[in-house]
Scaffold this motif. Structure first.
Motif, PDB file in Angstrom:
ATOM      1  N   ALA A  46       0.861  -1.186   0.000  1.00  0.00           N
ATOM      2  CA  ALA A  46       0.000   0.000   0.000  1.00  0.00           C
ATOM      3  C   ALA A  46       0.894   1.232   0.000  1.00  0.00           C
ATOM      4  N   ASN A  53      -0.480  13.111  -5.120  1.00  0.00           N
ATOM      5  CA  ASN A  53      -0.500  11.692  -5.507  1.00  0.00           C
ATOM      6  C   ASN A  53       0.873  11.036  -5.430  1.00  0.00           C
ATOM      7  N   ARG A 105      -5.003   9.565  -0.819  1.00  0.00           N
ATOM      8  CA  ARG A 105      -5.228   8.406  -1.674  1.00  0.00           C
ATOM      9  C   ARG A 105      -4.336   7.271  -1.185  1.00  0.00           C
ATOM     10  N   GLY A 107      -2.814   3.709  -2.753  1.00  0.00           N
ATOM     11  CA  GLY A 107      -2.644   2.799  -3.883  1.00  0.00           C
ATOM     12  C   GLY A 107      -2.387   1.396  -3.377  1.00  0.00           C
ATOM     13  N   THR A 109      -1.287  -2.328  -4.426  1.00  0.00           N
ATOM     14  CA  THR A 109      -0.536  -2.919  -5.532  1.00  0.00           C
ATOM     15  C   THR A 109      -0.143  -4.359  -5.221  1.00  0.00           C
ATOM     16  N   VAL A 157      -1.013  -2.047 -10.255  1.00  0.00           N
ATOM     17  CA  VAL A 157      -1.812  -1.246  -9.335  1.00  0.00           C
ATOM     18  C   VAL A 157      -3.216  -1.836  -9.427  1.00  0.00           C
ATOM     19  N   CYS A 159      -5.986  -1.305  -7.209  1.00  0.00           N
ATOM     20  CA  CYS A 159      -7.055  -0.356  -6.940  1.00  0.00           C
ATOM     21  C   CYS A 159      -6.491   0.820  -6.158  1.00  0.00           C
ATOM     22  N   GLU A 160      -7.295   1.848  -6.047  1.00  0.00           N
ATOM     23  CA  GLU A 160      -6.944   2.982  -5.195  1.00  0.00           C
ATOM     24  C   GLU A 160      -8.155   3.362  -4.360  1.00  0.00           C
ATOM     25  N   TYR A 162      -9.610   6.598  -2.250  1.00  0.00           N
ATOM     26  CA  TYR A 162      -9.329   8.032  -2.255  1.00  0.00           C
ATOM     27  C   TYR A 162     -10.457   8.806  -1.589  1.00  0.00           C
ATOM     28  N   VAL A 175      -8.502  -0.103 -10.603  1.00  0.00           N
ATOM     29  CA  VAL A 175      -7.496   0.448 -11.523  1.00  0.00           C
ATOM     30  C   VAL A 175      -7.014  -0.608 -12.520  1.00  0.00           C
ATOM     31  N   TYR A 190       4.996   6.241  -7.762  1.00  0.00           N
ATOM     32  CA  TYR A 190       4.417   6.876  -6.595  1.00  0.00           C
ATOM     33  C   TYR A 190       5.389   7.809  -5.862  1.00  0.00           C
TER      34      TYR A 190
END
Length: 195
Positions: A46, A53, A105, A107, A109, A157, A159-160, A162, A175, A190
């Motif tokens: 994460a 971002n 946010r 991320g 992964t 990636v 999903c995110e 936010y 994503v 990132y």
């Protein structure tokens, strides 16, 4: 009832699930049979991202060697080195009520450990998914199945999460974006320098 999402779709998490403060982000996958001589070790991570971002330092990167970040709001439950069995292979817990205000946010992964040396990529991975579960009720809120869109990528990636424009509620975006270059490529994306 679980909501199934497709790549690119977004959904309100906390607004449509009143009282949701603690969520489990469960990630799972299977590996296709191949004769490369090495086992697969996929790793969830994460990235806690600021308003630009970008992650700013090690405290914004949660993975198997740094299990807790964001003042304890995000926790990786540990490395699964084989991906054997059904259900979630790795989990990341998120406490929305404790996420620092400067984090906009997150991320989520997955990378393949040592992918280049082992000649492995996401073309050899199947049935990859992410699901969000209310930790307190154990109800699955949503699920995103990645499909078979990848061939040579070594990092994805998934999903995110936010904040909405008012910064009060959290949303989820499916994503499904692949990268070559593994964890280093993701870190660079990132804003972190991973050596």
């Amino acid at each position: 009832m679980t909501i199934s999402l497709s790549k690119g779709q977004r959904i309100d998490l906390t607004k449509t699930n009143p009282g949701l403060t603690k969520a489990v982000i469960g990630l799972g996958w299977d590996t296709n049979k191949y004769s490369g001589g090495h086992s697969f070790d996929l790793d969830a991570s994460a990235f806690l991202l600021h308003s630009d971002n970008k992650a700013k330092g090690a405290e914004d990167f949660i993975f198997y060697n740094n299990l807790i970040g964001g003042n304890g709001s995000v926790e990786h439950t540990g490395d699964n080195r084989t991906g054997e069995g059904d259900g979630d292979d790795e989990q990341i817990k998120v406490d929305f009520s404790r996420i620092p205000a400067h984090i906009h946010r997150i991320g989520i992964t997955v990378t393949i450990h040592d992918a280049i040396t082992r000649s492995q990529n996401f073309g050899q991975v199947s049935n990859a998914f992410v699901r969000v579960v209310n930790e307190e009720s154990n109800n699955e809120i949503l699920r995103y199945d990645l499909g078979e869109d990848f061939s040579v990528e070594t990092a994805v990636v998934i999903c995110e999460l936010y904040r909405d424009s008012q910064g009060q509620d959290w949303k989820f975006q499916a994503v499904g974006s692949g990268f070559q270059g593994g964890l280093q490529a993701l870190c660079k994306n990132y804003g972190l320098d991973a050596q």
